[in-house]
Design an enzyme around this catalytic site. Sequence first.
Site, PDB file in Angstrom:
ATOM      1  NE  ARG A  81      -2.509   1.018   3.543  1.00  0.00           N
ATOM      2  CZ  ARG A  81      -3.198   0.657   4.617  1.00  0.00           C
ATOM      3  NH1 ARG A  81      -4.456   0.251   4.494  1.00  0.00           N
ATOM      4  NH2 ARG A  81      -2.671   0.705   5.818  1.00  0.00           N
ATOM      5  CE  LYS A 184      -2.590   4.362   7.194  1.00  0.00           C
ATOM      6  NZ  LYS A 184      -4.035   4.373   7.493  1.00  0.00           N
ATOM      7  CD  GLU A 220     -11.896   5.983   4.724  1.00  0.00           C
ATOM      8  OE1 GLU A 220     -11.402   5.214   5.566  1.00  0.00           O
ATOM      9  OE2 GLU A 220     -11.265   6.394   3.741  1.00  0.00           O
TER      10      GLU A 220
END
Length: 342
Positions: A81, A184, A220
Amino acid sequence: MTIDIDWENLGFNYMKLPYRFVTHYKNGQWEAGQLTEDATLHLSESSPALHYGQQAFEGLKAYRTKSGDIQLFRPDENAARLQKTADRLMMPQVPTDLFVSAVKSVVKANHEYVPPYTSGGSLYLRPLLIGVGDIIGVQPAQEYIFTVFAMPVGSYFKGGLTPTNFIVSRDFDRAAPHGTGAAKVGGNYAGSLLPGKQAHDAGYSDVIYLDPATHTKIEEVGSANFFGITKDNEFVTPLSPSILPSITKYSLLYLAEHRLGLKAIEGDVVIADLDRFSEAGACGTAAVISPIAGIQNGDDYHVFYSETEVGPITQKLYDELVGIQKGDVLAPEGWIDKVELD
Ligand SMILES: *Cc1c(COP(=O)(O)O)cnc(C)c1O
């Protein structure tokens, strides 16, 4: 050596441990890097990470097993990721080997700070990748720092497995439809501080963000993904290009289907149709599984299973996930990576 820490009452707080790993990227390659006792980063005042947000991070945990061993949960997925995030922000990828060996070296060097099996705590690891160097124009850095530091933590939301309330943000989005929501990066979080503060001040655990294009579907929670259990035994979690792909969420999709026999679905979670769910929760490395009592959406307050008790399926998912992470339940192939201490 015994360490004076109240293991049972750890929150989610920074603690300066003896060692962290640091390496530099220069002239197109990563240096080998090393552990250091210096907890301060040294970087140019003009570093692109500081001015233009060219930075990325990860979060994963090391767990103490019943026999006293230490293990990581899917660290290769965090490495993958971070590589995707690096691509999006034009940063060099940190190779999986370097990422995982850096994480392991930090766990090993600070192993006395991995909380005991019975405490419910774990060692939280924070890998960080930042663009540094003498550049003031808007362009990618030529030099980078990759560091991994750690601290023992307990639960992220105050309740643990006690349900808490969340509130839908009506005034703010977390990400743009084609922005960096799936990466992220700190920039996504800077914008969430104000709605997060407003939610906390009003007594909610966190904010639930809707999809930025239509504001009709749940995306989310500020720092965790959303899931719901339908009355027909389906595990449903939102599918969207602007949410952060949670490794915990993908693990739960797998466990829901293969261990609990639920139908696992990534799809739309329409905010006007919460009645289809009998349970709901937030999931992530820090949040683990945090049951959602109710969601405040404007004047509407929707309660799922109960305002005080965790639902039976959420509890089963929690037991399965945490059991695997702590070594009590057999893990699917490749999910557990042991940290050898010598
Ligand atoms: C890190 C993060 C998550 C959780 O991802 P995990 O891989 O499960 O830890 C969820 N949402 C956001 C915005 C995140 O930054």
